[in-house]
Design an enzyme around this catalytic site. Sequence first.
Site, PDB file in Angstrom:
ATOM      1  N   HIS A   4      45.021 -18.139  63.026  1.00  0.00           N
ATOM      2  CA  HIS A   4      44.047 -19.157  62.621  1.00  0.00           C
ATOM      3  C   HIS A   4      42.664 -18.509  62.591  1.00  0.00           C
ATOM      4  CE1 HIS A   4      41.658 -22.666  62.342  1.00  0.00           C
ATOM      5  NE2 HIS A   4      41.210 -22.585  63.581  1.00  0.00           N
ATOM      6  N   ASN A  40      35.975 -21.535  59.213  1.00  0.00           N
ATOM      7  CA  ASN A  40      37.145 -22.230  59.768  1.00  0.00           C
ATOM      8  C   ASN A  40      37.411 -23.505  58.960  1.00  0.00           C
ATOM      9  OD1 ASN A  40      39.020 -23.621  61.278  1.00  0.00           O
ATOM     10  ND2 ASN A  40      37.924 -23.473  63.219  1.00  0.00           N
ATOM     11  N   CYS A  86      43.558 -27.548  64.306  1.00  0.00           N
ATOM     12  CA  CYS A  86      43.709 -26.206  63.710  1.00  0.00           C
ATOM     13  C   CYS A  86      45.158 -25.720  63.740  1.00  0.00           C
ATOM     14  CB  CYS A  86      42.788 -25.227  64.408  1.00  0.00           C
ATOM     15  SG  CYS A  86      41.058 -25.636  64.133  1.00  0.00           S
TER      16      CYS A  86
HETATM   17  C1  LIG Z   1      30.645 -21.250  69.193  1.00  0.00           C
HETATM   18  C2  LIG Z   1      30.581 -19.763  69.518  1.00  0.00           C
HETATM   19  C3  LIG Z   1      30.460 -18.957  68.248  1.00  0.00           C
HETATM   20  C4  LIG Z   1      29.329 -19.538  70.368  1.00  0.00           C
HETATM   21  O1  LIG Z   1      29.281 -18.175  70.718  1.00  0.00           O
HETATM   22  P1  LIG Z   1      28.901 -17.764  72.210  1.00  0.00           P
HETATM   23  O2  LIG Z   1      28.842 -16.298  72.230  1.00  0.00           O
HETATM   24  O3  LIG Z   1      29.880 -18.456  73.124  1.00  0.00           O
HETATM   25  O4  LIG Z   1      27.473 -18.331  72.335  1.00  0.00           O
HETATM   26  P2  LIG Z   1      26.917 -19.408  73.379  1.00  0.00           P
HETATM   27  O5  LIG Z   1      27.504 -20.756  73.090  1.00  0.00           O
HETATM   28  O6  LIG Z   1      27.034 -18.849  74.749  1.00  0.00           O
HETATM   29  O7  LIG Z   1      25.434 -19.393  72.963  1.00  0.00           O
HETATM   30  C5  LIG Z   1      24.609 -18.280  73.204  1.00  0.00           C
HETATM   31  C6  LIG Z   1      23.222 -18.601  72.716  1.00  0.00           C
HETATM   32  O8  LIG Z   1      23.217 -18.669  71.291  1.00  0.00           O
HETATM   33  C7  LIG Z   1      22.658 -19.892  70.877  1.00  0.00           C
HETATM   34  N1  LIG Z   1      23.265 -20.315  69.638  1.00  0.00           N
HETATM   35  C8  LIG Z   1      24.350 -21.114  69.455  1.00  0.00           C
HETATM   36  N2  LIG Z   1      24.585 -21.260  68.150  1.00  0.00           N
HETATM   37  C9  LIG Z   1      23.684 -20.522  67.496  1.00  0.00           C
HETATM   38  C10 LIG Z   1      23.421 -20.269  66.143  1.00  0.00           C
HETATM   39  N3  LIG Z   1      24.180 -20.785  65.152  1.00  0.00           N
HETATM   40  N4  LIG Z   1      22.397 -19.444  65.833  1.00  0.00           N
HETATM   41  C11 LIG Z   1      21.644 -18.891  66.775  1.00  0.00           C
HETATM   42  N5  LIG Z   1      21.834 -19.103  68.075  1.00  0.00           N
HETATM   43  C12 LIG Z   1      22.839 -19.905  68.431  1.00  0.00           C
HETATM   44  C13 LIG Z   1      22.903 -20.845  72.016  1.00  0.00           C
HETATM   45  O9  LIG Z   1      21.983 -21.905  71.970  1.00  0.00           O
HETATM   46  C14 LIG Z   1      22.722 -19.946  73.201  1.00  0.00           C
HETATM   47  O10 LIG Z   1      21.348 -19.835  73.459  1.00  0.00           O
HETATM   48  P3  LIG Z   1      20.807 -19.762  74.978  1.00  0.00           P
HETATM   49  O11 LIG Z   1      21.450 -18.536  75.548  1.00  0.00           O
HETATM   50  O12 LIG Z   1      19.343 -19.676  74.796  1.00  0.00           O
HETATM   51  O13 LIG Z   1      21.289 -21.030  75.625  1.00  0.00           O
HETATM   52  C15 LIG Z   1      31.827 -19.319  70.302  1.00  0.00           C
HETATM   53  O14 LIG Z   1      31.803 -19.855  71.600  1.00  0.00           O
HETATM   54  C16 LIG Z   1      33.100 -19.727  69.636  1.00  0.00           C
HETATM   55  O15 LIG Z   1      33.383 -19.329  68.517  1.00  0.00           O
HETATM   56  N6  LIG Z   1      33.951 -20.497  70.331  1.00  0.00           N
HETATM   57  C17 LIG Z   1      35.214 -20.937  69.800  1.00  0.00           C
HETATM   58  C18 LIG Z   1      34.945 -21.993  68.785  1.00  0.00           C
HETATM   59  C19 LIG Z   1      36.175 -22.272  67.978  1.00  0.00           C
HETATM   60  O16 LIG Z   1      36.898 -21.395  67.651  1.00  0.00           O
HETATM   61  N7  LIG Z   1      36.372 -23.535  67.614  1.00  0.00           N
HETATM   62  C20 LIG Z   1      37.428 -23.945  66.811  1.00  0.00           C
HETATM   63  C21 LIG Z   1      38.694 -23.810  67.559  1.00  0.00           C
HETATM   64  S1  LIG Z   1      40.012 -24.095  66.584  1.00  0.00           S
END
Ligand SMILES: CC(C)(COP(=O)(O)OP(=O)(O)OC[C@H]1O[C@@H](n2cnc3c(N)ncnc32)[C@H](O)[C@@H]1OP(=O)(O)O)[C@@H](O)C(=O)NCCC(=O)NCCS
Length: 331
Positions: A256, A286, A115
């Site tokens: 980003h 993204n 990224c």
């Molecule tokens: C991936 C991301 C959106 C997840 O959000 P979060 O608030 O951290 O959510 P979690 O991973 O803790 O998941 C919370 C719950 O939602 C669920 N979940 C994950 N993806 C889901 C989706 N698309 N739809 C519904 N539920 C979802 C998980 O299974 C989890 O369930 P549980 O509590 O029963 O285990 C977030 O962590 C993120 O954006 N991280 C950075 C990613 C990024 O920027 N990557 C590129 C970098 S350049």
Amino acid sequence: MSLRRAKITAVSHYLPERRLSNTDLEKIVETSDEWIFDRTGIRERRVAEKGQATSDLGALGAKRLCQKRGLDPSEIDLIIVATVTPDMFFPSSACLVQTKIGAKKAWGFDLSGACSGFVYALATGAQFIATGAHAKVLVIGADVMTSIIDFQDRATCVLFGDGAGAVLLEPAEDGECGIIDFVLRSDGTGGQYLYMPGGGSLNPSSIETVQKKMHYVHQDGKNVFKFAVRGMVDISQELLAKHKLGPGDLKLYIPHQANLRIIKAAVEKLALDDSQVAVNIDRYANTTAGTIPICLSEAAESKQIKENDLILMASFGAGFTWGSLLLRWEI
Ligand SMILES: CC(C)(COP(=O)(O)OP(=O)(O)OC[C@H]1O[C@@H](n2cnc3c(N)ncnc32)[C@H](O)[C@@H]1OP(=O)(O)O)[C@@H](O)C(=O)NCCC(=O)NCCS
């Protein structure tokens, strides 16, 4: 040897036509428009057609750029393509773009910075202008992320989209406008949080690697989130402090586009106003190396940025890699 400053003299982008909305994704994995939008700020993303690869997106963006600048592609000296989804390991996507746009004189290479790829590539391209080695450098940030996403994994498939942005770098005549400075970083200990394990020399493609889904993006979202906010804030503050600038001096901050919550957290820490921040994650998700040049291209098209405006770009991605770049706009 006296160094000359590089300036962006044209910017363009290309996004595939096909839209994939959150509602469409609800039919593929157990998710909801509400969850995706609340947690990421994404409403929809673009998806490349079957057979449409990174070099195709990059070449279409580059062709538009040449038209805008009135540039014959044969005048281009160097093509740098920032991508983690090259058409194939070799030849490079830069070579494929070169032939697709008819940049007969240019040499080129791909740059793998995830990224942060576009910020890395912009800083790299600027060096060839600074030394006087080249006069016209095409820098492309392009990714077809849907080619490495597991559409059965709801935690990653909702986050990414396909797209490309391109800029032309040329010497800045007055020495005032153009790329002023940059800060680039990497930390390989972060590699464990965001990676694609299969298909390389460590785990060459095999039936087993495919069965284990090693050809897809693997991510520990929570850790990436935490490091991304801290990293983007640190390098943004470092560059602003170095040039004795405050948040009010910036016309546009281009972060980003990985997650709107990451952007908002960084923007709050940097004490920026929302009106100073480029956001298009709702429409494109993204696009990895594509996000920053696509934002820049849209800001230029809508005349949000004008002559002499200060722009700060900041990225964070797999590696970990992160970088910020400060420039004064003039086209
Ligand atoms: C991936 C991301 C959106 C997840 O959000 P979060 O608030 O951290 O959510 P979690 O991973 O803790 O998941 C919370 C719950 O939602 C669920 N979940 C994950 N993806 C889901 C989706 N698309 N739809 C519904 N539920 C979802 C998980 O299974 C989890 O369930 P549980 O509590 O029963 O285990 C977030 O962590 C993120 O954006 N991280 C950075 C990613 C990024 O920027 N990557 C590129 C970098 S350049």
